[in-house]
Design an enzyme around this catalytic site. Structure first.
Site, PDB file in Angstrom:
ATOM      1  CG  ASP A   1      -5.281   8.525  10.835  1.00 26.67           C
ATOM      2  OD1 ASP A   1      -6.590   8.534  10.436  1.00 26.67           O
ATOM      3  OD2 ASP A   1      -4.549   8.135   9.790  1.00 26.67           O
TER       4      ASP A   1
ATOM      5  N   GLY B   1       0.865  -1.259   0.135  1.00 28.83           N
ATOM      6  CA  GLY B   1       0.029  -0.093   0.083  1.00 28.83           C
ATOM      7  C   GLY B   1       0.932   1.348   0.046  1.00 28.83           C
TER       8      GLY B   1
ATOM      9  CB  VAL C   1       3.685  -0.184   3.382  1.00 31.84           C
ATOM     10  CG1 VAL C   1       4.196  -1.100   4.299  1.00 31.84           C
ATOM     11  CG2 VAL C   1       3.585   1.242   4.000  1.00 31.84           C
TER      12      VAL C   1
ATOM     13  CE  LYS D   1       3.760   1.615   8.300  1.00 35.69           C
ATOM     14  NZ  LYS D   1       2.910   2.565   9.299  1.00 35.69           N
TER      15      LYS D   1
ATOM     16  N   GLY E   1       0.824   5.944   1.190  1.00 28.78           N
ATOM     17  CA  GLY E   1       0.227   6.909   1.832  1.00 28.78           C
ATOM     18  C   GLY E   1       1.149   8.181   1.780  1.00 28.78           C
TER      19      GLY E   1
END
Length: 817
Positions: A625, A516, A523, A537, A518
């Protein structure tokens, strides 16, 4: 008369056709039934025409053998029946004998090879069939029971679905046995298969009983001695299993390609795959690959490195056992210890990136330090290593077949006499003294220069914080102050990983490894040299916000440890690269896997993680979050909270904070935080309440809107619960009258968590007591904010800065409003 003769010939022709048809029925394309004889050069072929049972002659000989060949390449023989008893002419035959054995007969009808079933195994109605796997099977036709198969009696080729095995109790093995030479399939000098030492399996090739090559220990994922496996798994090549009665199995699972593993007459094991376009076999790997792969090339306590001009050297603390032989390039006698061990005061030399020695003795452990302690406490222990899947590995006699892999492998800790370290300490002392003296001189010069500058310009008080390179930042209670371009980042006591190591682990950060991305950056899934799976990451070089999240995550999560928090394993800071390494969560996130599968245990797990952050850790953390994509699931489906880039540390008696810079994801933000920038423990409780309702409904809050009721997820939950129709809110696949009470109760708890006023929301420890049933009677929730129109939009007219998360697996992206 002529009519009678004509009729006779007609009837005779019909009889012949019937007999021929009967023979064809008895002799199907892939089977041999009782009474059927296959004579040279007749064949039978598997149903899909992949494999042929036939008579053949190897190159440069007229001897005839019965074997199985690959139909697209008939010279590729995968199994031989009469390998030690060849036919000398073309009069041979294959048939089923009266006792039910498959036999090969010579021209005088003498049996030269048989499946050798015992009398007790003799079938009543036997049949032989060649399968599309290449397996020749003798079975009882009525019951279907397999009595004998060629896969259990391999020659020199391992096929897909074939198993090599060893029974640890009896020692019985199923092995590959090489041909004597290229023209003679008789059993040769080399045998290969799986061997188990102290419970650890490995592949071993032997020459007349002496080890010739070994794969290194199997740790459940890779063989330590196959360097290529530290970079990538060999899909379809490796499958090692064991059962409860002491059998270990090595096999190659079936795939949609043809490949073989062959042990040839010179002891080389080669894996090949069939190229259907070019109509040829392509070689993938061969072992031994080089001189260092040959077993014990450098003798005891020797270490082999194929990249060195002299491939053999002695481990530190050792010297050649025979200097003269060593100088001539004969290393078989290996090395001997320079100084005798003293047991109690010995030390350990770390030798990196190794193919560790043979004869390892395992001990289950999760901590490297335990290996050192146990080895130090046992005077017969001369070395140890650690692997996350095996645990500790100890050696007590000799270190043999050790190889330096250069940049991948396992670290080996070799026991040395204390005297070996004394001289090194002296050398280090001289170096340290030199460095310290130089540093002091440079520091004095810099101080003098600074003093002269200050004296010339004067001093001026600063209200701002001045960081290196002269950058100035104002303080903000919610932000980590740092210089974005800083190359010097302190990742504290975290284990350090090199960028090269992580590049290999992630297959050079290939897109196929991407989990993924962001605001922090992408990642990747990675596999370390010891086979441990990790999540990597990698900070985007152009992400300023990602840099702040990177530093925040280092500061926060490195100080936390809980079963419901994702574990930070280490970091990497090299030049422009800023990377964090986490434990890998194989079952993805709550967002990807849990919707439609309500399990109250998961809500408990998430709640326990939040309770730890708020109350039980040495720091008080507000996550800020919480959302489904930031709750990851381990292999046992236990939830673990992740992504602490936006977390806030509370100190002392601090109960709440405020910021002009709102971070998080709308749909999960508490109203007071999203609209006014105020946050507290109750902000995370609000997000947790949204999670509970999402899990029950099986829908994401940000993606749900009920057109009929004109309500969002929270408003819809409140309306249905308030009208005593809570079960209608539950996702259909999990809604039932048996679970209605539990579901409605969970909806009520979720609604209590999303109350508009923070003071009306319960603390997380109270929420856990509600979920567990310790608190039986629940308060009545008030109508939540936005319940009438389902709006989750940002507040209008705001001049504040908002940072949103993209609601994927990873972190936030910067989006000023």
């Amino acid at each position: 008369m002529s009519q009678i003769i004509t009729q006779f010939f007609v009837h005779t022709s019909i009889l012949v056709l019937i007999l021929q048809s009967t023979v064809c029925l008895s002799l199907q394309n892939d089977t041999i039934s009782v009474g059927v004889v296959i004579r040279d050069p007749e064949t039978i072929t598997s149903a899909k025409q992949n494999y042929i049972l036939r008579f053949f002659s190897p190159p440069n000989t007229t001897n005839r053998y019965v074997g199985i060949s690959f139909s697209l390449s008939e010279e590729t023989v995968i199994w031989v029946a009469n390998r030690d008893t060849p036919l000398t002419d073309s009069s041979g035959a294959i048939t089923l004998s009266q006792d039910g054995n498959l036999v090969v007969l010579d021209g005088t009808n003498q049996t030269i090879w048989s499946t050798n079933l015992t009398t007790s195994q003799s079938p009543i109605n036997p049949v032989v069939q060649i399968l599309d796997t290449g397996n020749l099977v003798l079975r009882e036709e009525d019951s279907g029971d397999t009595l004998w198969e060629s896969f259990s009696h391999p020659t020199d080729v391992l096929m897909q679905g074939m198993v090599l095995s060893q029974n640890v109790k009896t020692g019985k093995q199923v092995l590959l046995t090489a041909w004597k030479n290229a023209t003679d399939p008789a059993i040769g000098s080399f045998r290969g298969g799986i061997e188990v030492m102290n419970g650890i399996p490995q592949l071993v090739t032997r020459n007349e009983g002496r080890p010739h090559w070994r794969s290194g220990q199997w740790n459940g994922l890779i063989f330590f001695g196959l360097k290529i496996m530290f970079g990538s798994f060999l899909e379809g090549f490796l499958q090692v299993k064991n059962d409860s009665v002491g059998n270990f199995f090595y096999s190659t699972p079936p795939m949609n390609v043809f490949f073989t593993v062959t042990l040839n007459s010179s002891g080389t094991t080669t894996r090949k795959v069939w190229d259907g376009v070019a109509k040829r076999w392509n070689v993938l790997e061969s072992y031994p690959e080089n001189e260092c792969d040959v077993y014990g090339k450098c003798g005891p306590f020797g270490i082999c490195n194929v990249l060195q001009s002299t491939i053999c050297s002695c481990l530190r603390g050792f010297e050649p056992a025979n200097e003269e032989e060593w100088g001539r390039g004969n290393w078989t006698n290996g090395c001997r210890r320079k100084s005798r061990l003293g047991c109690g005061d010995d030390g350990f030399e770390r030798v990196r990136y190794m193919k560790v020695p043979d004869f390892a003795q395992p001990f289950p452990s999760r901590v490297l330090d335990e290996c050192r302690t146990r080895c130090m406490g046992n005077c017969s222990c001369i070395a140890y290593a650690y692997d996350g899947n095996i645990g500790c590995m100890f050696w007590s006699d000799t270190l043999i077949d050790t190889q330096d892999f250069g940049d991948v492998g396992v670290d080996l800790y070799v026991r040395l006499s204390a005297s070996e370290f004394d001289s090194q300490k002296e050398r280090k002392l001289y170096i340290i003294i030199g460095v310290v003296v130089g540093f002091v001189c440079v520091s004095i010069m810099m101080f003098i220069a600074w003093w002269l500058i200050v004296k010339r310009k004067g001093s001026k008080a600063q209200d701002s914080i001045i960081l290196e390179a002269g950058q100035m930042f104002t303080t903000d209670s919610t932000a980590i102050i740092l210089k974005n371009e800083s190359n010097e980042i302190n990742i504290g006591e975290l284990p350090k990983f090199t960028f090269k190591m992580l590049a290999k682990a992630t297959n050079q950060f290939r897109v196929t490894n991407l989990l993924g991305r962001g605001g922090f950056g992408p990642v990747y899934k990675g596999v370390l040299a010891n086979g441990k799976e990790i999540a990597v990451k990698r900070l985007s070089t152009d992400s300023g916000q990602g840099m702040q999240e990177f530093m925040n995550e280092v500061i926060v999560i490195s100080k936390l440890q809980h079963r419901n928090l994702v574990k930070l394993l280490g970091g990497c800071v090299e030049k422009e690269e800023k990377i964090l390494i986490y434990e890998y969560m194989p079952n993805k996130s709550l967002e990807a896997c849990l919707f439609g599968q309500f399990n109250n245990l998961h809500t408990h797990g998430i709640g326990r993680g939040i309770l730890y952050l708020h109350r039980d850790s040495r720091l008080r953390i507000i996550h800020r979050d919480l959302k489904p994509s930031n709750v990851l699931l381990d292999q046992d489906w236990n939830p673990k909270i992740s992504d602490f880039g936006m977390a806030r540390i509370f100190g002392g008696n601090e109960e709440h904070g405020s910021t002009a810079r709102v971070v998080g994801t709308y749909g999960y933000m508490a109203p007071e935080y999203g609209m006014e920038g105020r946050f507290s423990e109750k902000s995370d409780v609000y997000s947790f309440g949204v999670l509970i309702l999402e899990i029950i409904k099986g829908k994401k809050n940000t993606h749900y809107f009920n057109d009929e009721l004109s309500l969002g997820l929270i408003g819809c939950a409140w309306k249905m619960w308030n009208e005593s129709n809570g079960l209608s809110f539950v996702e259909e696949s999990i809604a039932s009258r048996e679970t209605e009470e539990e579901m409605v109760r969970c909806i009520q708890i979720g609604l209590l968590c999303v109350e508009e006023s923070p003071n009306d929301r319960p603390l997380i420890q109270t929420v856990l007591s509600m979920l567990s049933g310790e608190i039986v009677k629940l308060p009545v929730p008030k109508q939540p904010v936005f319940a009438e129109n389902g709006s989750n939009s940002a507040p209008n007219g705001s001049t504040q800065q908002y940072v949103f998360s993209n609601n994927e697996l990873t972190l936030s992206v910067l989006d000023g409003r």
